[in-house]
Design an enzyme around this catalytic site. Structure first.
Site, PDB file in Angstrom:
ATOM      1  N   SER A 127     -14.330  10.276 -19.718  1.00 15.14           N
ATOM      2  CA  SER A 127     -13.731   9.291 -19.922  1.00 15.14           C
ATOM      3  C   SER A 127     -15.523   8.178 -20.342  1.00 15.14           C
ATOM      4  CB  SER A 127     -13.029   8.766 -20.549  1.00 15.14           C
ATOM      5  OG  SER A 127     -12.877   7.491 -19.814  1.00 15.14           O
ATOM      6  N   GLY A 128     -15.172   7.796 -21.096  1.00 18.53           N
ATOM      7  CA  GLY A 128     -16.708   6.899 -21.160  1.00 18.53           C
ATOM      8  C   GLY A 128     -15.906   5.518 -20.555  1.00 18.53           C
ATOM      9  N   ASP A 129     -14.960   4.726 -20.055  1.00 21.13           N
ATOM     10  CA  ASP A 129     -14.602   3.933 -19.442  1.00 21.13           C
ATOM     11  C   ASP A 129     -12.848   4.619 -18.335  1.00 21.13           C
ATOM     12  OD1 ASP A 129     -13.033   1.023 -19.194  1.00 21.13           O
ATOM     13  OD2 ASP A 129     -13.653   1.334 -21.323  1.00 21.13           O
ATOM     14  N   ASP A 130     -12.393   3.826 -18.244  1.00 23.80           N
ATOM     15  CA  ASP A 130     -10.835   4.344 -16.892  1.00 23.80           C
ATOM     16  C   ASP A 130     -10.891   5.484 -17.493  1.00 23.80           C
ATOM     17  OD1 ASP A 130     -12.151   1.643 -15.612  1.00 23.80           O
ATOM     18  OD2 ASP A 130     -10.112   0.352 -16.924  1.00 23.80           O
ATOM     19  N   SER A 144     -15.864   9.432 -14.738  1.00 15.81           N
ATOM     20  CA  SER A 144     -15.894   8.572 -15.478  1.00 15.81           C
ATOM     21  C   SER A 144     -17.020   7.424 -14.420  1.00 15.81           C
ATOM     22  CB  SER A 144     -14.378   7.267 -15.628  1.00 15.81           C
ATOM     23  OG  SER A 144     -15.313   6.767 -16.539  1.00 15.81           O
TER      24      SER A 144
END
Length: 487
Positions: free
Chosen positions: A269-272, A303
């Site tokens: 993902s692009g976050d946590d 990530s």
């Protein structure tokens, strides 16, 4: 069979006949509630055997989306079909519940609500395509523990799959796909075109006995899975995929939930990858519902700009009793990160993590008391969080820039930190780490101990002969055994 023009045909029925699939490779599934009967005939690509799956509860009744006018051509909107199917099936909630099967195909849809005693089963060859039209997502109020939307001060777009005040709801499949088609939302967010918070793929509120399993979720407009104000939540065998530069595409975000287990899942993902939350500043403090008794096991994350497991930053209802083990990460920013700030209040305590295997990381351990985003100026800067009893053990890291960056709050230190049996190989001399000549540890306003840590921990974590704790009891949610059900 219900037709596209009339979704509520009521018939008087005296008998429902079951035709064995071994003979005709078709089946008829009937249910009766008063005068209601839905006859479902489907062969799922000529499959002769029943499809089996695991669930907290099996259902007495069954229907297929096509019986309510659904069309899996990837172009026709199926929002009305989903709503009609769930409305009809909700009538048998007290008579053994029902399952709705999404068969092979591409099923375009906007937001729809689930019901209790219900299973949504997404076939392995089925893809739910989330509409990209804002009008297909009703506007709903901000969460009470947040006080506003996270993207903007306005309301929130309802999630693609949404439910509130439910009991016994299952979203599962044969690893079928839910595609959020989020790129258009990401562009609007980055260009500040949105006045309301983006939809999530799955959000369940104020519910109990929730299962989300055996699915592939991709490209959500924002968070992928968001159980909130709920208890007895099972999330297993989930794959989440989003571009590593996509904004706020967190994988799994348990928020003010009790008794949750996350198992055997994989997130890019692009976050946590996992973000544990419980409300934002004064709103979370007032709402006062913690996330507690959370068990995470056999989890893998990629990530580059975020954490494998983040605790916070919205943690103003408290986070307590988190147990994570057998965690694997590749090319991620940090292993476990605690994010908080003055104004958050509450606590993050009794955190237990063991058996981490990390490769190519910026940080292994990262704690910050200066994560300063706030919902509005009304927060109380004197509401200081309590961060204590944080335990890490049995950690292996390779190609790491910094082992620990641990920064508490002045006059409010993070205490009772224990780190034991940790071996980390720093990145090579050709890396940016060596060029900047950064130290492997950076510690301020913390207290605790370390044991058998390489490279040696900072002075605020003096060496002691300790084996950091991990609970020996079993959480109630980990004792639940799923049943074998069939379609």
């Amino acid at each position: 069979m219900a037709s596209n023009n009339n979704l509520n045909i009521i018939v008087i029925i005296t008998m429902c006949s079951y035709i064995k699939s071994h003979v005709m490779k078709k089946f008829v599934i009937c249910f009766v509630l008063g005068f209601l009967c839905l006859n479902v005939v489907e062969d799922f690509n000529n499959r002769a055997e029943a499809i089996q799956y695991s669930a907290i509860n099996c259902r007495k009744h069954s229907a297929v989306l096509t019986d309510f006018g659904g069309k899996g051509d990837g172009k026709t909107s199926n929002t009305a079909a989903f709503k009609a199917a769930i409305a009809n099936l909700s009538k048998v909630a007290s008579d053994g519940g029902a399952q709705l099967v999404v068969p092979p195909g591409k099923w375009l849809t906007g937001s729809f609500n689930l019901t209790s005693n219900f299973t949504l089963y997404i076939d392995k060859e089925a893809v739910l395509l989330a509409s990209q039209e804002e009008s297909d997502y009703p506007l709903i109020d901000p969460l009470p523990s947040y006080g506003r939307g996270r993207d903007a001060e306005g309301k929130r777009f309802a999630s693609l799959i949404f439910g509130t005040n439910l009991t016994d709801v299952v979203i599962t499949g044969g690893n079928g796909t839910i595609d959020g088609q989020g790129e258009i939302w990401w562009k609007k967010f980055k260009s500040q075109q949105l006045k309301n918070t983006r939809p999530y793929l799955i959000e369940i509120l104020f519910s109990n006995q929730v299962q989300i399993s055996h699915l592939t979720l991709i490209n959500s407009p924002s968070w992928h899975i968001h159980p909130t104000y709920s208890r007895d939540v099972i999330i297993e065998n989930i794959t989440v995929l989003a571009p590593i530069d996509s904004p706020n595409t967190d994988g799994i975000n348990p928020d003010s939930c009790s008794n949750t287990r996350i198992r055997d899942s994989y997130v890019v993902s692009g976050d946590d990858c996992i973000a544990v939350k419980s409300g934002w500043d004064q709103y979370g403090i007032k709402f006062g519902v913690p996330t507690q008794h959370l068990s995470i096991k056999r989890f893998t994350c990629i990530s580059p700009d975020s954490a494998v497991i983040a605790l916070g930053s919205e943690m103003s209802g408290g986070i307590q009793d988190v147990r994570a083990e057998e965690i694997y990460a590749i090319n991620s920013q940090s292993g476990v990160r605690i994010k908080t700030a003055p104004g958050r209040g509450a606590y993050v305590k009794d955190i237990y993590v063991r058996n981490l295997n990390l490769n190519t990381m910026k940080y292994v351990f990262w704690m910050t008391g200066a994560y300063g985003s706030h919902p509005d100026p009304g927060y109380d800067p004197k509401a200081l969080p309590v961060i204590k009893n944080i335990n890490f053990k049995d950690v292996i890291g390779k190609n790491v820039n910094i082992v620990g960056n641990l920064a508490g709050i002045k006059d409010d230190p993070f205490t009772a930190i224990c780190i034991s049996n940790v071996t980390v190989e720093l990145a090579s001399k050709k890396s940016l780490f060596e060029k900047a000549k950064k130290l492997p540890w950076n510690c301020t306003d913390i207290g605790g101990v370390s044991s058998h840590v390489v490279p040696k921990a900072c002075d605020l974590l003096p060496e002691k002969q300790v084996n950091c704790g991990f609970p020996t009891d079993t959480l109630a949610i980990d004792k639940i055994v799923l049943k074998t059900c069939s379609v």
